[in-house]
Design an enzyme around this catalytic site. Structure first.
Site, PDB file in Angstrom:
ATOM      1  CB  CYS A 127      10.340  48.701 -64.322  1.00 30.81           C
ATOM      2  SG  CYS A 127      11.373  47.252 -64.265  1.00 30.81           S
TER       3      CYS A 127
HETATM    4  N1  CO8 Z   1      17.417  28.579 -57.834  1.00 31.95           N
HETATM    5  C1  CO8 Z   1      17.212  27.905 -56.667  1.00 31.95           C
HETATM    6  N2  CO8 Z   1      17.105  28.505 -55.481  1.00 31.95           N
HETATM    7  C2  CO8 Z   1      17.232  29.840 -55.447  1.00 31.95           C
HETATM    8  C3  CO8 Z   1      17.475  30.617 -56.606  1.00 31.95           C
HETATM    9  C4  CO8 Z   1      17.566  29.924 -57.837  1.00 31.95           C
HETATM   10  N3  CO8 Z   1      17.780  30.561 -59.009  1.00 31.95           N
HETATM   11  N4  CO8 Z   1      17.546  31.911 -56.258  1.00 31.95           N
HETATM   12  C5  CO8 Z   1      17.363  31.959 -54.933  1.00 31.95           C
HETATM   13  N5  CO8 Z   1      17.189  30.709 -54.431  1.00 31.95           N
HETATM   14  C6  CO8 Z   1      16.978  30.304 -53.029  1.00 31.95           C
HETATM   15  C7  CO8 Z   1      17.614  31.306 -52.067  1.00 31.95           C
HETATM   16  O1  CO8 Z   1      18.946  30.970 -51.799  1.00 31.95           O
HETATM   17  C8  CO8 Z   1      16.741  31.165 -50.845  1.00 31.95           C
HETATM   18  O2  CO8 Z   1      17.172  30.034 -50.110  1.00 31.95           O
HETATM   19  P1  CO8 Z   1      17.088  30.029 -48.496  1.00 31.95           P
HETATM   20  O3  CO8 Z   1      15.638  30.180 -48.172  1.00 31.95           O
HETATM   21  O4  CO8 Z   1      17.670  28.708 -48.168  1.00 31.95           O
HETATM   22  O5  CO8 Z   1      17.908  31.216 -48.077  1.00 31.95           O
HETATM   23  C9  CO8 Z   1      15.365  30.845 -51.410  1.00 31.95           C
HETATM   24  O6  CO8 Z   1      15.587  30.345 -52.741  1.00 31.95           O
HETATM   25  C10 CO8 Z   1      14.485  32.059 -51.477  1.00 31.95           C
HETATM   26  O7  CO8 Z   1      15.231  33.148 -52.095  1.00 31.95           O
HETATM   27  P2  CO8 Z   1      14.669  34.588 -52.227  1.00 31.95           P
HETATM   28  O8  CO8 Z   1      14.198  35.055 -50.892  1.00 31.95           O
HETATM   29  O9  CO8 Z   1      15.664  35.432 -52.964  1.00 31.95           O
HETATM   30  O10 CO8 Z   1      13.443  34.282 -53.206  1.00 31.95           O
HETATM   31  P3  CO8 Z   1      12.116  35.088 -53.437  1.00 31.95           P
HETATM   32  O11 CO8 Z   1      10.976  34.196 -53.127  1.00 31.95           O
HETATM   33  O12 CO8 Z   1      12.132  36.450 -52.853  1.00 31.95           O
HETATM   34  O13 CO8 Z   1      12.139  35.245 -55.033  1.00 31.95           O
HETATM   35  C11 CO8 Z   1      12.628  36.932 -56.675  1.00 31.95           C
HETATM   36  C12 CO8 Z   1      13.186  35.941 -55.660  1.00 31.95           C
HETATM   37  C13 CO8 Z   1      11.950  36.131 -57.764  1.00 31.95           C
HETATM   38  C14 CO8 Z   1      13.768  37.746 -57.272  1.00 31.95           C
HETATM   39  C15 CO8 Z   1      11.608  37.843 -55.981  1.00 31.95           C
HETATM   40  O14 CO8 Z   1      12.155  38.388 -54.793  1.00 31.95           O
HETATM   41  C16 CO8 Z   1      11.146  38.987 -56.842  1.00 31.95           C
HETATM   42  O15 CO8 Z   1      10.708  38.821 -57.964  1.00 31.95           O
HETATM   43  N6  CO8 Z   1      11.159  40.193 -56.322  1.00 31.95           N
HETATM   44  C17 CO8 Z   1      10.704  41.373 -57.038  1.00 31.95           C
HETATM   45  C18 CO8 Z   1      11.809  41.812 -57.867  1.00 31.95           C
HETATM   46  C19 CO8 Z   1      11.400  42.825 -58.888  1.00 31.95           C
HETATM   47  O16 CO8 Z   1      10.295  43.022 -59.278  1.00 31.95           O
HETATM   48  N7  CO8 Z   1      12.373  43.493 -59.335  1.00 31.95           N
HETATM   49  C20 CO8 Z   1      12.189  44.416 -60.357  1.00 31.95           C
HETATM   50  C21 CO8 Z   1      13.439  44.414 -61.075  1.00 31.95           C
HETATM   51  S1  CO8 Z   1      13.295  44.863 -62.686  1.00 31.95           S
HETATM   52  C22 CO8 Z   1      13.283  46.555 -62.858  1.00 31.95           C
HETATM   53  O17 CO8 Z   1      12.931  47.307 -62.032  1.00 31.95           O
HETATM   54  C23 CO8 Z   1      13.784  47.065 -64.159  1.00 31.95           C
HETATM   55  C24 CO8 Z   1      15.229  47.176 -64.150  1.00 31.95           C
HETATM   56  C25 CO8 Z   1      15.688  47.507 -65.525  1.00 31.95           C
HETATM   57  C26 CO8 Z   1      15.796  46.345 -66.459  1.00 31.95           C
HETATM   58  C27 CO8 Z   1      17.042  45.565 -66.289  1.00 31.95           C
HETATM   59  C28 CO8 Z   1      17.373  44.712 -67.518  1.00 31.95           C
HETATM   60  C29 CO8 Z   1      18.600  43.831 -67.338  1.00 31.95           C
END
Ligand code: CO8
Length: 373
Positions: A156
């Site tokens: 990133c």
């Molecule tokens: N649909 C419905 N429900 C879902 C889904 C979904 N798709 N996914 C998760 N849930 C549920 C979970 O099961 C959980 O349920 P419960 O509370 O019952 O356990 C609930 O929703 C909450 O789940 P999370 O705690 O996982 O949800 P978050 O609120 O944390 O959101 C995110 C998830 C959106 C992933 C969030 O944590 C986030 O954005 N974090 C930051 C991540 C980030 O910035 N990462 C950077 C990665 S990119 C990078 O660095 C570059 C890499 C290189 C590029 C790669 C290219 C391929």
């Protein structure tokens, strides 16, 4: 030391759009089919049911509404769930060089620079489609630029880290002008069968021209007041795809070879690091946070951007102060902050300051403090 300016920026987006609803429909069809096929094992507690995804969750948790795809064909096909990108002959232009060129030509036009003005081409992104020859050298050849080209990968932060390399080269006098390009072709590395990450990424290409202020003729140029990069090792965002896979006797398409993350931990750990980095960097160049008119932040998750802005400003930032583009583009790896810049900089007036900042895998954080000329 020479004064460095950013004198042109370019943005290219693919024709194809994939909405949250389309992705969720394909993912849920896949999950339901797998669950039906494994109903007995699930009932016996031998296998876990695959949970369903939801478009409402995606928008609420990330702010993403849709994303661009270089090739849409295949992504929504439940039997495939990955883009169908045709293999090109070695005599043809590579896919990544093609999208790099679209953005590069725009950036050069805006900077009013021709091939003979540029000494260095850096292609910097999360993945390159091959090891060598470098995509940058292919682009350099297509544009007729003499000098040097190389690729670099910093997930990133690939764009900001490359911009810092460009600044160093121009400041030291080893290059007159540098073309930095971020052809972020992320879709081939997305696991569209993984509920936690199937919605996160989009494809795009961005570029910037940086040059010695003495040669600048652009009407929208920015002095680089300072640039900084920072890394702290973390396993929370990984892709294990790499050349050694051939010798490891593993399925090249196995899940751990694709993008995966512990999103919650990333969120918790990276937000304070990014806010502290920004605060520190702004002070280093002799400014206060209140002097910054625009924050071109990395575009991974809207809640991360809101939190970082709140930590810095002590209040919510407006869309004008910290523009969000991930609703349309999703996370485009290193290109996010550059897209935010491309779409939101021409209204600034002489003396206005802004900051480009990336944060992500590595962990890696990079920033540039700019002032409109
Ligand atoms: N649909 C419905 N429900 C879902 C889904 C979904 N798709 N996914 C998760 N849930 C549920 C979970 O099961 C959980 O349920 P419960 O509370 O019952 O356990 C609930 O929703 C909450 O789940 P999370 O705690 O996982 O949800 P978050 O609120 O944390 O959101 C995110 C998830 C959106 C992933 C969030 O944590 C986030 O954005 N974090 C930051 C991540 C980030 O910035 N990462 C950077 C990665 S990119 C990078 O660095 C570059 C890499 C290189 C590029 C790669 C290219 C391929």
């Amino acid at each position: 030391m020479n004064q460095v300016v950013i004198s042109g920026a370019g943005l290219w987006k693919p024709r194809h759009v994939v909405t949250n609803e389309e992705l969720v429909e394909a993912y849920n069809a896949y999950a339901s089919r797998e669950n039906a096929a494994n109903a007995d094992a699930i009932a016996a507690g031998e296998k876990e049911e695959i949970p369903l995804s939801s478009a409402e969750f995606i928008e609420k948790a990330s702010g993403i509404q849709r994303r661009y795809a270089y090739v849409k064909d295949g992504i929504l096909d439940v039997d495939r769930m990955r883009p169908r990108i045709p293999r090109r002959a070695e005599s043809e232009l590579s896919h990544q060089a093609e999208i790099a060129l679209h953005a590069a030509r725009q950036a050069m036009d805006r900077a009013q620079k021709a091939a003979e003005d540029i000494d260095l081409v850096i292609v910097s992104c999360a993945y390159t489609e091959r090891s060598y020859p470098a995509i940058a050298i292919e682009v350099q050849h297509e544009l007729g630029i003499t000098g040097t080209g190389f690729d670099m990968l910093v997930a990133c932060s690939a764009a900001t880290f490359a911009l810092q390399r460009a600044c160093d080269a121009i400041a030291a006098g080893s290059a007159r002008a540098v073309l930095v390009i971020n052809p972020e072709l992320t879709s081939p590395q997305v696991n569209y069968r993984d509920r936690d990450s199937h919605f996160i990424f989009g494809d795009v290409s961005t570029a910037m021209v940086l040059e010695n202020a003495d040669t600048c003729t652009s009407s929208h140029a920015y002095d680089v007041l300072g640039s900084r990069s920072q890394t702290v090792f973390s396993n929370n965002i990984r892709s294990n795809f790499g050349y050694v896979a051939y010798a490891q006797d593993v399925d090249p398409y196995c899940e751990e070879n694709l993008f995966h993350q512990n999103g919650r931990s990333v969120f918790k750990e990276v937000c304070p690091m990014a806010a502290e980095h920004l605060q520190d960097q702004i002070e280093r160049v002799g400014l206060n946070v209140t002097d910054v008119k625009r924050w071109w932040l990395h575009q991974a998750n809207i809640n991360m951007n809101l939190l970082i802005a709140r930590r810095l400003l002590g209040r919510d930032a407006t869309q004008e102060e910290a523009p969000i583009v991930l609703d349309e583009f999703a996370n485009t790896a290193s290109a996010g902050s550059i897209i935010a810049f491309c779409l939101n900089h021409e209204d600034l007036v002489t003396g206005d300051c802004g900051v480009i900042c990336s944060f992500g895998a590595g962990y890696s954080i990079g920033s540039l403090v700019l002032r409109k000329r």
